[in-house]
Scaffold this motif. Structure first.
Motif, PDB file in Angstrom:
ATOM      1  N   LEU A  21      28.507  26.245  18.520  1.00 16.14           N
ATOM      2  CA  LEU A  21      27.793  27.494  18.280  1.00 16.14           C
ATOM      3  C   LEU A  21      28.046  28.397  19.482  1.00 16.14           C
ATOM      4  CD1 LEU A  21      25.867  29.240  16.625  1.00 16.14           C
ATOM      5  CD2 LEU A  21      23.947  28.105  17.760  1.00 16.14           C
ATOM      6  N   GLN A  22      28.890  29.420  19.265  1.00 21.93           N
ATOM      7  CA  GLN A  22      29.297  30.298  20.351  1.00 21.93           C
ATOM      8  C   GLN A  22      28.964  31.743  19.979  1.00 21.93           C
ATOM      9  OE1 GLN A  22      32.818  29.013  22.656  1.00 21.93           O
ATOM     10  NE2 GLN A  22      33.462  27.975  20.785  1.00 21.93           N
ATOM     11  N   LEU A  23      28.044  32.324  20.762  1.00 22.26           N
ATOM     12  CA  LEU A  23      27.543  33.669  20.476  1.00 22.26           C
ATOM     13  C   LEU A  23      27.590  34.553  21.718  1.00 22.26           C
ATOM     14  CD1 LEU A  23      24.403  32.586  18.385  1.00 22.26           C
ATOM     15  CD2 LEU A  23      26.606  33.363  17.499  1.00 22.26           C
ATOM     16  N   LYS A  67      29.004  21.107  26.579  1.00 18.22           N
ATOM     17  CA  LYS A  67      28.959  22.409  27.249  1.00 18.22           C
ATOM     18  C   LYS A  67      27.676  23.124  26.872  1.00 18.22           C
ATOM     19  CE  LYS A  67      31.283  26.917  27.628  1.00 18.22           C
ATOM     20  NZ  LYS A  67      32.450  27.744  27.231  1.00 18.22           N
ATOM     21  N   LEU A  68      26.929  23.557  27.905  1.00 16.52           N
ATOM     22  CA  LEU A  68      25.726  24.350  27.717  1.00 16.52           C
ATOM     23  C   LEU A  68      25.837  25.578  28.612  1.00 16.52           C
ATOM     24  CD1 LEU A  68      22.826  24.830  26.678  1.00 16.52           C
ATOM     25  CD2 LEU A  68      22.008  23.423  28.585  1.00 16.52           C
ATOM     26  N   ASP A  69      25.978  26.741  28.005  1.00 16.70           N
ATOM     27  CA  ASP A  69      26.152  27.977  28.762  1.00 16.70           C
ATOM     28  C   ASP A  69      25.088  28.984  28.335  1.00 16.70           C
ATOM     29  OD1 ASP A  69      26.984  30.114  30.253  1.00 16.70           O
ATOM     30  OD2 ASP A  69      29.079  30.020  29.648  1.00 16.70           O
ATOM     31  N   LEU A  99      27.335  24.718  23.056  1.00 16.19           N
ATOM     32  CA  LEU A  99      26.323  25.746  22.827  1.00 16.19           C
ATOM     33  C   LEU A  99      26.504  26.817  23.892  1.00 16.19           C
ATOM     34  CD1 LEU A  99      23.807  26.885  21.446  1.00 16.19           C
ATOM     35  CD2 LEU A  99      22.405  25.443  22.945  1.00 16.19           C
ATOM     36  N   ASP A 100      26.961  27.985  23.463  1.00 22.91           N
ATOM     37  CA  ASP A 100      27.231  29.087  24.382  1.00 22.91           C
ATOM     38  C   ASP A 100      26.481  30.326  23.899  1.00 22.91           C
ATOM     39  OD1 ASP A 100      28.179  31.009  26.102  1.00 22.91           O
ATOM     40  OD2 ASP A 100      30.291  30.518  25.852  1.00 22.91           O
TER      41      ASP A 100
END
Length: 291
Positions: free
Chosen positions: A47-49, A94-96, A71-72
């Motif tokens: 999920l990249q937003l 990855k957690l951004d 998750l970005d």
């Protein structure tokens, strides 16, 4: 892309969706509050937003996205707290959440993310201490907590992160000394802890970080002599120690640093001199020593 508008709640009906990337648009509003509730989006892995205008709180139901690996939500306007339910997404690598308006503390449940390799919580309004449970995140390669209002000590448990390559915790309100265990993280390439209220002396054990390329400890309250071991670290390209109260003479070993490109030692109480021929031999394009 040039998408605008909001993310509809019906997106949760896409039961076969594996990857959703809506980055670099003009989306606004919030994430649907029931985005993953009751096994919605059961196959979602990404999920990249990033780079939108999304706001509101991060829904706690994201914690039910059990398959999520990336998750970005960076570069948006999300507010509220980092939900503790994020700790349930144990497949995350990855957690951004960088560059939002998140406040409150970093939940200790973050330590449940044992597969996480990249965590960026920088440029928010987070406060409180760095939870010691971060030491359980043994897959971490990058830990970026810069530009918040974090306080307290650097937890010694970080010394157990034997894959960590980058730690950025600059521009916070951290205090105390650097825990001795930090010098055990021999994989470190970058250590940035500038602009805090950290104090104490620099240990000779910093020389154990023989892969370190960039060290920035400027604008703190460090004192005492500079250890000779730091000037035997031949991989170092940048040393920034400005605006502390380091004292004593510069070690002669400084001439060994052939990879050095940036050297900033100004606004300390150092004595002695460094010759022009030494600077030329090291080929340092940017330096500010001001002895």
């Amino acid at each position: 892309m040039g998408l605008n508008g909001s993310i509809p709640p019906e997106i949760g009906n896409l039961s076969f969706l594996v990857s959703l990337d809506l980055s670099w648009n003009r989306l606004h509003g919030g994430l649907p509050k029931d985005i993953c509730i009751h096994n919605k989006l059961p196959r979602l892995k990404e999920l990249q937003l990033t780079f939108n205008h999304l706001e509101g709180e991060i829904p706690v139901t994201l914690g039910e996205c059990q398959q999520l690996e990336i998750l970005d939500l960076s570069y948006n306007k999300f507010g509220g707290h980092v939900p503790q339910e994020i700790g349930n997404i144990t497949r995350l690598t990855k957690l951004d959440l960088h560059w939002n308006n998140l406040s409150g503390t970093i939940p200790k449940e973050i330590g449940l993310l044992s597969n996480l390799e990249f965590m960026d919580l920088g440029s928010n309004k987070l406060s409180g201490s760095i939870p010691r449970e971060v030491g359980n995140m043994t897959a971490l390669i990058r830990l970026w907590l810069d530009s918040n209002s974090l306080s307290g000590n650097i937890p010694r448990e970080i010394g157990g992160l034997n894959k960590l390559e980058m730690m950025w915790s600059d521009d916070n309100k951290l205090s105390g000394s650097i825990p001795r265990e930090m010098w055990n993280v021999t994989t470190l390439l970058q250590l940035r802890i500038k602009n805090n209220s950290l104090s104490g002396t620099m240990s000779q054990e910093i020389g154990h970080l023989d892969s370190l390329e960039w060290l920035d400890m400027s604008y703190n309250k460090f004192s005492g002599p500079l250890p000779t071991s730091i000037f035997n670290m031949t991989s170092l390209e940048g040393i920034q120690l400005s605006s502390n109260t380091y004292s004593g003479a510069l070690p002669s070993e400084i001439g060994n640093m052939k990879a050095l490109r940036d050297l900033y030692l100004d606004n300390n109480v150092l004595t002695g001199k460094i010759s022009n021929c030494c600077i030329l031999a090291m080929n340092i394009p940017r330096f500010h020593i001001a002895l």
